[in-house]
Every structure is written in structure tokens, then in C-alpha cells.
Design an enzyme around this catalytic site. Structure first.
Site, short mmCIF file in Angstrom:
data_model
loop_
_atom_site.label_atom_id
_atom_site.label_comp_id
_atom_site.label_asym_id
_atom_site.label_seq_id
_atom_site.Cartn_x
_atom_site.Cartn_y
_atom_site.Cartn_z
N ARG A 243 0.83 -1.22 0.00
CA ARG A 243 0.00 0.00 0.00
C ARG A 243 0.86 1.26 0.00
NH1 ARG A 243 -3.69 -3.17 -1.94
NH2 ARG A 243 -4.48 -4.68 -0.45
N GLU B 286 -6.07 -12.28 7.80
CA GLU B 286 -5.66 -12.34 6.40
C GLU B 286 -4.53 -13.36 6.19
OE1 GLU B 286 -6.81 -7.99 4.74
OE2 GLU B 286 -4.81 -8.11 5.58
N ARG C 67 -2.36 -6.12 17.13
CA ARG C 67 -3.42 -5.52 16.30
C ARG C 67 -4.75 -6.25 16.45
NH1 ARG C 67 -2.59 -5.28 10.76
NH2 ARG C 67 -3.19 -3.11 10.45
N ASP D 88 -12.05 -0.75 7.53
CA ASP D 88 -10.70 -0.75 6.97
C ASP D 88 -10.36 0.58 6.30
OD1 ASP D 88 -8.27 -1.70 6.31
OD2 ASP D 88 -8.94 -3.26 4.94
N GLU E 277 -4.43 4.25 0.78
CA GLU E 277 -4.87 3.04 0.09
C GLU E 277 -6.28 3.17 -0.50
OE1 GLU E 277 -4.89 -0.42 2.60
OE2 GLU E 277 -5.87 -1.66 1.09
N HIS F 64 -16.28 0.49 1.01
CA HIS F 64 -15.59 -0.65 0.39
C HIS F 64 -16.14 -1.01 -0.98
CE1 HIS F 64 -12.54 -3.60 0.53
NE2 HIS F 64 -12.40 -3.55 1.84
C1 BDP Z 1 -5.81 -3.69 4.56
C2 BDP Z 1 -4.80 -3.73 3.45
C3 BDP Z 1 -3.80 -4.84 3.61
C4 BDP Z 1 -3.23 -4.82 5.03
C5 BDP Z 1 -4.35 -4.85 6.04
C6 BDP Z 1 -3.86 -4.71 7.47
O1 BDP Z 1 -5.47 -3.85 2.23
O2 BDP Z 1 -2.81 -4.69 2.65
O3 BDP Z 1 -2.37 -5.88 5.21
O4 BDP Z 1 -5.21 -3.76 5.81
O5 BDP Z 1 -4.09 -3.65 8.04
O6 BDP Z 1 -6.44 -2.45 4.48
O7 BDP Z 1 -3.30 -5.63 8.02
#
Ligand code: BDP
Length: 741
Positions: free
Chosen positions: A205, A328, A361, A402, A430, A558
Site C-alpha cells: 500500500r 488475512e 493488532r 478498513d 490506500e 468498500h
Molecule cells: C488492509 C490492506 C492490507 C493490510 C491490512 C492490514 O489492504 O494490505 O495488510 O489492511 O491492516 O487495508 O493488516
């Protein structure tokens, strides 16, 4: 009599000597020289943005005269690497702003002066009681008597406080403020940049080139940028940096890389900046060759203890870790049926003897697709309140989804009273037009900080959670995902620097207004000319709402392009997870549009305090800016303006485009008033922004019109392409895409 005129200009020869000439000739020459200097001043001050907001240039003569009457010289009482940084900065700034006569003094006795130092110096120790009430690293600037002379003192109780005071003193001069007594101290302790920088120098990003960390050449080659980076951060009070991406690579914890980390930490130390790293949860397996990373396994705990002890042999003041776990695809304690608290505490325990901390986090989502993704962080973390060790902070994004152009505040703010909470903002853009769009984020940061959580009475702002005052926490901070890269101007868009600047200033003092911060930035970076200041700040202040309007008005969210998040993509569907699609979020159908998060829907509102719930739960009282975030609303519902929802949506999209057109015309009016390169650069970017704002309006309205089946109201321009055309656009090489792990 010495017959010379001394005028501070940014040119090599700043002293002009007059020979024996008549008064009349002198006057004529003087006028001519002034005229030439004015022209040269405007035309020669070309700059490429590298100096950021630390670009010193001569102050207008009358302002400089006023300062010079109070400042004949300056003196530093301390001797330390930090004092040397202060000395360098003053030497860099004062001769340019005030002229060479304002120089360093050998002793503080001779004339009206500014004394920089700490209360450890006998000369300044009398001020200790005044500093006692301030938070660590605060400073005072004060007019007082030093050896019988009326002088200014810039004092901290620590060297770092002196450094911050010196930068603030220069800021006052640079922005033409009157010198007056000031007390200032940070409202948060850990003011930290998160770099999403990979070891191969790509930046997740990132829209401003590659990572500034040249890992391959470190530790032997030290890029001068490292010093300039530290200096810029210190000037706005940032005192911490996480060097590596939250999607972490365990290699950073190996000796080969720790040497490189040490080199950076050694540079940053005198600037008061501590280094942190991201810890990959599975590192014990990947680099420790253990069969597991279970946080309750004794061997795993031992491994982390030894690893952390080792890190401190390289970096004795290492700050600690940021961890993204079970999100993720990142590994985490849940892989072993342990909780986030188990994982965080294991690391915290090992860091504790060294005074290190863990920033864990809360941006999580597990493999099951949830009914409503915005509920997930709260669902997982709220039950863990009180279970984290004192040196853990839970790092919470500003909104529950996000980093969107607008989100309501995250429900975890205020709902974990026994846990230190660290808010996370995304300075890099981003979802906000990358580094192509002018989007000043001061108002966005402030909107979250000012939001009332109602968790403890009628005045319980998020900022009270952030600064620890609401629940009496000592561990406080603010995190921002950096927008810094190898681009010559650091951030890609010349105005994107203002977001880095605003983040630092608000992390220091969340009471500052975004407008005053914008004004400071413009004065320090572009010009003190009143027309420039008022025009650019108006553009900046309008830019956030403009982007909300042309991207996601009325609470939409989004609906950006798939994965890279570039441009519009409300049609995105059929992806590996429903919550990675746009249709999951906007839920448009023939009846209406919006995500029902009220009691009759996903009931995400149950995560907020009753007062918030009450306002948001009713579409009649829900602020329209969040309407489609919380409600599925009929296309023909009457809005406050008297228009239908459909018409209102159309007007918002149009308004977004119109505001960008206005921003562009305002910027054009500054031609010749600011340096030509910067003017041209921003001008071209605004043209792209206008094009992209139209693209957003056209494609989103065509897309939603399929459901509303209503005509565009008058005054809203029709698209010049078909929806199929917009849907067909592909951007496989859009910048900033995350690597596939
Ligand atoms: C999202 C992004 C991703 C990040 C994620 C995060 O698209 O690339 O890894 O947040 O904060 O917004 O971990």
C-alpha cells in the site's frame, strides 16, 4: 562608517557591498536590488519537496526585524548528540530566516539571546518546577532574564524535550507567530509510524516508490535519508518507528538483519526515535526450527525470550513488537486454539525485563465468513479485556472496517476499559486515491478523535481513550501507517506530506485543529503569502469531504477496485470470500441500498454504548453521513434536503466532482505565487483527480441506477461511457498491491 547592506537571501552571495556613491544613487540601487531579489526570490526558490516542512527561507523583512530585536544570538547549555542536532538545526535555520548576525554565542552572558537546554543545566534549573507538571519530553518556551538580559529560553526536562522545543521555536518563527510563553507536552507516549515495508523494498500500500530502508546495503552504506527521516519525525514529535510490514517476514529477526536494524536504531537514537519490529508469530518454526509456535509451549516461550534478549544486544533501547496475528492468513495463537491475549502476553513477558512493549493488532478476521465483518474485532477482543499484561497495547483501526474515506469510530474505543488501546490511522492513501489525489486527512483523524463514545458519561471522546484520561491508562499512543517512500518528495503527492505532518502533530496534541495544522504546514512548506495560505488551506480542508462524495457518499463503503483498491468497483462480486466483495457491503437491490446494521439487521450497533446505538439505530436520527453504513434505505426515502435518497446520492457524487473542479481552479490561481515545479506537479495531479472523480461518479451512478431505476436529477452530468466499459477496466499493475504470500 561601514557602508553595507545585509539582506538574507537563499542565494550564494548574501552580502551586497555598496561603494562610495551619492544618496540618490544609493536609493536607486537599493530599489533595484530589492526588485531583483524579489524576482529571484520567487523564481529561484524552486524546490523538489525533499525538505518537507523544514524548508527554511528568509522571513519578510519586517517579521525578521521583529525577531531580531529580541534575538541577538543563541546558546545551547547541553553537550550531547541531541544537543548537536539542535545546534545543526539552528545553524541551518536561523541564518536563512533571520540573517547571519543571529549566531551561536560562546557564552550566555553578552546580549539578548535564546538559551536552549535542559533543567539539568545550572542556568536553567530554576525552571524545573515549571516543567514538573508537564508530561515527559514536554518543553517550555519563555521570556525570562538570563544574566540580567531579557532573553528567551527553550527548555525541556530531557534532551528530547529540548529538541522538541527547538523545533517548535523554529516553527513559530517560520510561520510568523509572535513569540510568547508556551508550555507544551505530548498527550500520548508512543507516537509511532508503521512502515508496511518488505525486505525486498516493496511497500505494501505504498504509493511513493520503494522502501527507504536499503536492507541490502545496510549496515555498511548509510543513506543520508535516514538522518533526514529522523529529523522530520523529531520535528513533529514522532518518537517510534516500526520498520517492517505487519504481514511480517521472520528473517528480520535473524542476526544478518539485526545488524542492519542496529545501524538504523543508532542513527535514530539521538533524535529520540525508538525502533520496533513486526514479529511473525510462526518465527519459532521458520527460523527457530521448532515444531510449533504454540504460545503456551515452554520451548516456544524460551525461544522468544532468547530471541528478544539477543535483539537487545544489538539495540539496547529496542521498543518492542507490532503483531498482526490470525488475520488475512497471518499465523497466530488461534492456530493452537489459544487466544490473542495468550499470544500477546507471551511476547510481553519476554520483553518486560527490557521495558519493551507489544502492540497487538485488533484488525482480525478468521476463516469463517462472518455475517458482518465490522463486528469481528469487537467479538474477539472485548471478552479479553483485562487479560492483557500491562505492557501490551491493543492496536485498533480508526473505524470497524478498513481505513475508508469515512467510517464511524471503532466500537472497541471505550469498550475495553482495562486494556491500553492504541488507535491506528492509515496515512498512506490506500482507499483514498493513492498518492494521486489531494486528500488532506487532518479532518478524518480529528473526526475519529472527537467522536463521542458515551462509554463514561456524556463527554467520552475517543481522544480520552487515546490519551489515557478516560480510564486512567499510563500506556498511550497513536499509530499511523506511513506514506513514505523513495520518491524525491517522500510521499508522492506534494500535499500528502501534510498527512504525515498532521499525524505527528495530532499524536502530540489531539486538541489541535486540522485547520491550524494545515496552515502551519502550508506556511512552512509552500509560502507565508496570505493568499497562498488561505487558498491552499481551503483546498485542503475541502478535500476530504470531496473524496467522500465522489467515492462513498452517505455511508457507502468498500466499493473500491478489487484487491488493489484503485478506482471504483461497486460491481465486484464472486471473490473467494463474500466480505472481499463490494456487493457484500452496499447490498443494493430494487428496494434500496445500504448494509442494515441496526437491531433488525446484523445489529453491529449492539457494540456501541446505548446513547450511540439510539442515535444510529433509527434512520431518521442517524446522521446522513453514516446512513448507508447502518441502514438499508429505500431509493425513494425522503432525505433532510427533501430529495429522494437516489437524487441525494446523485447530488453527492456530482458535488464531489464539482469540489475537485473548484480545488483545481483555486490551485491554478496560485500560479506564480509558489514555486513553479510544485505548482505544475499538483496542477497535473489535480487534473487526474478530476478525471478520476468523474470516473467514480459515472460508474457508480450507472451501477446503482440499475437498481434504483430512476433518472438522473437535473444538474447531474450523465456518463460518457457505458457501465460495461467501466466494468471492463483492469489494472493489474496498480501500485501498492500486497505480495501473494
Ligand atoms: C488492509 C490492506 C492490507 C493490510 C491490512 C492490514 O489492504 O494490505 O495488510 O489492511 O491492516 O487495508 O493488516
Amino acid at each position: 562608517m561601514r557602508n553595507y547592506f545585509h539582506y538574507p537571501v537563499p542565494l550564494k552571495s548574501s552580502i551586497i557591498v555598496f561603494s562610495r556613491v551619492s544618496n540618490h544613487q544609493k536609493q536607486l540601487r537599493f530599489a533595484l536590488v530589492c526588485f531583483l531579489l524579489t524576482i529571484l526570490h520567487v523564481n529561484c526558490e524552486a524546490h523538489d519537496g525533499y525538505d518537507l516542512w523544514l524548508r527554511y527561507s528568509p522571513l519578510p523583512a519586517s517579521t525578521a526585524d521583529t525577531y531580531r530585536s529580541a534575538i541577538k544570538g543563541w546558546f545551547i547549555t547541553s553537550q550531547s548528540p541531541t544537543a548537536n542536532i539542535v545546534r545543526d538545526e539552528l545553524n541551518r535555520a536561523l541564518p536563512v530566516m533571520l540573517g547571519n548576525r543571529v549566531a551561536e554565542l560562546r557564552s550566555p552572558t553578552t546580549q539578548q539571546q535564546v538559551v536552549f537546554g535542559t533543567t539539568q543545566s545550572p542556568l536553567l534549573s530554576g525552571l524545573a518546577s515549571e516543567l514538573a507538571g508537564l508530561a515527559a519530553d514536554g518543553f517550555i518556551i519563555k521570556s525570562t532574564t538570563v544574566y540580567g538580559k531579557r532573553s528567551w529560553v527553550v527548555v525541556g526536562s530531557t534532551e528530547q524535550g529540548m529538541l522538541y522545543g527547538a523545533f517548535h521555536f523554529l516553527r513559530l518563527l517560520r510561520t510568523g507567530n509572535n513569540l510568547s510563553d508556551i508550555k507544551s507536552s505530548p498527550r500520548t507516549k508512543v507516537r509511532v509510524l508503521n512502515h508496511w515495508d518488505n525486505l525486498d523494498r516493496t511497500v505494501e500500500r505504498g504509493y511513493a516508490g520503494f522502501s527507504i530502508w536499503d536492507w541490502h546495503k545496510l549496515p555498511d552504506y548509510i543513506d543520508p535519508r535516514y538522518y533526514d527521516y529522523a529529523r522530520a519525525n523529531a520535528s513533529i514529535g514522532i518518537n517510534a518507528t516500526v520498520l517492517t510490514n505487519v504481514n511480517a517476514n521472520a528473517l528480520i529477526l535473524t542476526p544478518q538483519y539485526l545488524q542492519k536494524v542496529k545501524a538504523l536504531a543508532d542513527i535514530f537514537r539521538p533524535y529520540g526515535i525508538k525502533v520496533y519490529l513486526t514479529a511473525r508469530f510462526s518465527a519459532p518454526i521458520e527460523i527457530g526450527k521448532l515444531p510449533t509456535a504454540d504460545p503456551l509451549d515452554e520451548k516456544v516461550q524460551q525461544w522468544w525470550r532468547a530471541k528478544i534478549d539477543e535483539i537487545y544486544t544489538y539495540v539496547p533501547d529496542f521498543g518492542g513488537f507490532t503483531v498482526k496475528a490470525n488475520s488475512e492468513g497471518q499465523p497466530g495463537p488461534q492456530n493452537y486454539e489459544r487466544t490473542h491475549a495468550d499470544g500477546a502476553n507471551m511476547l510481553a513477558q519476554a520483553l518486560k525485563p527490557h521495558n519493551g512493549i507489544v502492540m497487538w493488532r485488533a484488525f482480525v478476521y478468521d476463516n469463517k465468513v462472518p455475517v458482518d465483518r465490522t463486528k469481528q474485532a469487537y467479538n474477539e477482543f472485548k471478552p479479553l479485556d483485562g487479560k492483557f499484561l500491562p505492557n501490551v497495547m491493543v492496536q485498533v483501526k480508526n473505524g470497524p472496517l478498513d481505513f475508508q474515506p469515512r467510517e464511524p469510530f471503532h466500537p472497541l474505543f471505550g469498550s475495553m476499559p482495562s486494556t491500553a488501546i492504541l488507535p491506528e490511522f492509515q496515512i498512506t492513501q490506500e482507499y483514498l486515491g493513492f498518492a494521486t489525489h489531494l486528500f488532506y486527512q487532518g479532518p478524518l483523524f480529528k473526526e475519529t478523535l472527537d467522536a463521542n463514545t458515551f462509554v463514561k458519561g456524556n463527554s467520552s471522546p475517543v481522544s480520552g481513550v487515546v490519551d489515557g484520561s478516560l480510564f486512567n491508562h499510563q500506556m498511550t499512543g497513536m499509530a499511523g501507517v506511513a506514506n513514505i517512500g523513495t520518491d524525491r518528495n517522500w510521499c508522492g503527492h506534494p500535499v500528502a506530506q501534510a498527512n504525515w505532518y498532521a499525524f505527528g502533530r495530532l499524536a502530540w496534541d489531539h486538541q489541535l485543529s486540522p485547520l491550524s495544522i494545515a496552515e502551519e504546514w502550508v506556511r512552512m512548506t509552500l509560502s507565508n503569502d496570505p493568499q497562498v495560505v488561505s487558498t491552499v488551506t481551503s483546498i485542503m480542508m475541502a478535500s476530504r469531504e470531496a473524496a467522500v462524495n465522489y467515492m462513498t457518499p452517505l455511508g457507502l463503503h468498500h466499493i473500491m477496485g478489487w484487491d488493489h483498491h484503485y478506482g471504483p468497483g461497486p460491481w465486484i462480486s464472486n471473490k473467494p470470500r463474500a466480505d472481499w466483495t463490494a456487493v457484500y457491503y452496499h447490498r443494493a437491490d430494487s428496494l434500496g441500498v445500504g448494509f442494515n446494521r441496526s437491531q433488525s439487521g446484523s445489529n453491529a450497533l449492539e457494540q456501541y454504548a446505548p446513547q450511540v446505538r439510539e442515535i444510529f439505530n433509527n434512520p431518521e436520527t442517524c446522521p446522513e453521513q453514516y446512513l448507508l453504513w447502518f441502514h438499508h434505505v429505500a431509493w425513494n426515502k425522503r432525505m433532510k434536503s427533501g430529495r429522494t435518497l437516489w437524487d441525494e446520492m446523485c447530488y453527492h457524487y456530482q458535488q464531489g466532482v464539482d469540489t475537485v473542479a473548484w480545488m483545481k481552479s483555486q490551485w491554478e490561481s496560485l500560479s506564480g505565487k509558489i514555486d513553479a515545479d510544485t505548482h505544475a506537479h499538483v496542477s497535473k495531479l489535480l487534473a487526474i483527480q478530476l478525471k478520476e472523480a468523474r470516473w467514480w461518479r459515472n460508474s457508480c451512478l450507472l451501477y446503482f441506477q440499475q437498481f434504483s431505476r430512476m433518472p438522473l436529477p437535473s444538474g447531474v452530468e450523465a456518463a460518457d461511457q457505458t457501465l460495461e466499459y467501466y466494468e471492463s477496466l483492469q489494472f493489474p499493475y496498480a501500485p501498492g498491491i500486497r505480495p501473494k504470500w
